[in-house]
Design a protein around this motif. Structure first.
Motif, short mmCIF file in Angstrom:
data_model
loop_
_atom_site.label_atom_id
_atom_site.label_comp_id
_atom_site.label_asym_id
_atom_site.label_seq_id
_atom_site.Cartn_x
_atom_site.Cartn_y
_atom_site.Cartn_z
N VAL A 207 0.86 -1.18 0.00
CA VAL A 207 0.00 0.00 0.00
C VAL A 207 0.90 1.24 0.00
O VAL A 207 1.74 1.40 0.89
CB VAL A 207 -0.93 0.01 1.23
CG1 VAL A 207 -1.81 1.27 1.22
CG2 VAL A 207 -1.80 -1.24 1.25
N PHE B 156 -1.40 -0.99 -4.24
CA PHE B 156 -2.49 -0.03 -4.11
C PHE B 156 -1.88 1.37 -4.13
O PHE B 156 -1.56 1.94 -3.08
CB PHE B 156 -3.28 -0.27 -2.82
CG PHE B 156 -4.18 -1.47 -2.89
CD1 PHE B 156 -5.50 -1.34 -3.29
CD2 PHE B 156 -3.69 -2.73 -2.58
CE1 PHE B 156 -6.32 -2.46 -3.38
CE2 PHE B 156 -4.50 -3.85 -2.66
CZ PHE B 156 -5.83 -3.71 -3.07
N TYR C 174 -7.08 1.02 -0.47
CA TYR C 174 -7.02 -0.32 0.11
C TYR C 174 -8.22 -0.59 1.00
O TYR C 174 -8.84 -1.67 0.93
CB TYR C 174 -5.73 -0.51 0.91
CG TYR C 174 -5.72 -1.81 1.67
CD1 TYR C 174 -5.52 -3.02 1.02
CD2 TYR C 174 -5.97 -1.84 3.04
CE1 TYR C 174 -5.55 -4.23 1.71
CE2 TYR C 174 -6.01 -3.04 3.74
CZ TYR C 174 -5.80 -4.23 3.07
OH TYR C 174 -5.84 -5.42 3.77
#
Length: 428
Positions: free
Chosen positions: A362, A407, A414
């Motif tokens: 992420v 992401f 996310y």
């Protein structure tokens, strides 16, 4: 039900195929999600007291009950714990407990366990160690005050107390100096900020020596976030600030053995008990009893865990980096990040047991904390977005950690994905 073989996300690098990833989470019954918190489901902020969490995300995690655990260097409890963030979002502590809204899993790097009800314990940590840790925040506060007193022009007098309050994290098992607020004020004075980094580095070394004099010589270590990996002695390497990069901002005084990769084994041990009624490593196994290298941890898994019951594991983090430097005419890579090793262990387990474990990254670079490198995006021939450069140094072509799914939209992207997948899994 297992994931369709054509997906093979574990062989991809920084894939944006979130639909395929969702199918894995929805269709795979025997799945174990191990997820970091800050930067993953919450935005990174300069003052940890200002963190917020989406209650929709918290509710969604319950759809994965028994298949979802957090693994963080932060803590569940205390003034800066995640429990308090959840309670403030709900507005009622009793209601949070009644509805079992707390996030289950390990905090403090792996030595603070919590269940859905918010029941917390510290397996393997002694009262003497907890007493020593309780005094650390006061020592951090004193050292920061001394620095401000020596350099009165750096921080306006009426802002010193606020700045120090934001910088001293009085966590129970991981008291921390967080320098984000100071960096915000000193980023245009890099020499002074570098001096403050060294002050905190020196204080951490002093605390380790003090512990030795009290008979706690093998009780603690210092976690630097972000860092440049570990040296030949196994000590984490400080990431010094440079132009536009705050380097190490978090100086965490932690219980030895409280490393995330050890926490992976604790969670896997509990997960097996849920499914089989037996703890492969024993009911009392804790992170402090675990080996300290990836190879040793992996060997322990191979020797004790039934391959037939091994879940497809999903590791989710945001703190992975590398830095390449020329040393004596050769390029040398320094690889760090507080999530790196736990993700690497999950990847290694997947390869050893052929379960197709998936590593998720992420991008937390859009938060207030400016020490993360953003993913670089481009478009393919069909106009579809793709990641062309990851969070590490592009010259680091031999990084053993493969980030399978990305992401780039950060924690908001996310969390929205997680909520959608959780709802679909619940319906299924």
């Amino acid at each position: 039900m297992t994931a369709s073989p054509e997906i093979r996300l574990h062989e991809q690098r920084l894939s944006l195929d979130h639909d395929a990833f969702a199918r894995v989470l929805i269709e795979t019954e025997n799945v174990l999600i191990v997820q970091d918190l800050d930067g993953v489901c919450m935005g990174l902020v300069k003052d940890p007291l200002q963190r917020i969490i989406s209650l929709d995300y918290v509710h969604a995690s319950r759809h994965f009950d028994g298949h979802f655990y957090v693994l963080t260097n932060g803590e569940h409890i205390g003034t800066r714990g995640v429990n308090g963030i959840i309670e403030r979002a709900i507005g009622d502590r009793d209601l949070a407990r009644k509805r079992e809204m707390y996030l289950p899993g390990l905090a403090g790097g792996g030595v603070q366990w919590q269940d859905r009800n918010g029941e917390v314990s510290h397996p393997g940590v002694s009262d003497a160690e907890l007493d020593f840790l309780a005094a650390v925040p006061h020592r951090i506060r004193d050292r920061l005050q001394q620095f401000c007193d020596r350099h009165p022009a750096l921080v306006p007098p009426d802002e010193v107390a606020t700045c120090i309050d934001a910088s001293v994290l009085d966590n129970k098992v991981s008291p921390t100096a967080n320098l984000n607020s100071f960096y915000d004020r000193l980023h245009d004075q890099p020499e002074r900020y570098a001096q403050l980094q060294e002050e905190m580095h020196g204080l951490m070394e002093e605390l380790l020596e003090m512990a030795k004099t009290e008979g706690l010589d093998d009780s603690f270590f210092v976690h630097y976030a972000p860092n440049l990996g570990r040296d030949e002695r196994g000590f984490e390497i400080l990431r010094r600030a440079k132009a536009g990069d705050s380097g190490t901002t978090d100086f965490q005084f932690m219980v030895r053995g409280a490393i995330k990769e050890a926490g992976v084994l604790v969670l896997l041990n509990r997960y097996y008990f849920q499914r089989t009624g037996t703890y492969p490593l024993g009911e009392d196994f804790n992170a402090r009893e675990a080996p300290r290298t990836i190879d040793e941890l992996l060997a322990l898994v191979k020797a004790n865990f039934d391959p037939e019951q091994m879940p497809l594991m999903v590791g989710v983090g945001d703190t992975v980096n590398s830095q390449v430097e020329e040393v004596e005419g050769k390029l040398e890579a320094w690889r760090g990040g507080s999530d790196r090793n736990f993700l690497l262990l999950i990847q290694s387990i997947g390869r050893a047991f052929d379960t197709g474990n998936i590593i998720v990254y992420v991008d937390s670079s859009r938060g207030e904390v400016k020490n993360r490198k953003s993913l670089k995006l481009d478009a393919d021939e069909q106009g579809n977005a793709r990641v062309v450069e990851g969070p590490g140094d592009p010259r680091d072509t031999d990084d053993p950690l493969m980030l399978n799914v990305a992401f780039p939209g950060g924690h908001l992207q996310y969390a929205e994905f997680f909520q959608t997948a959780a709802a679909a899994r619940d319906r299924g």
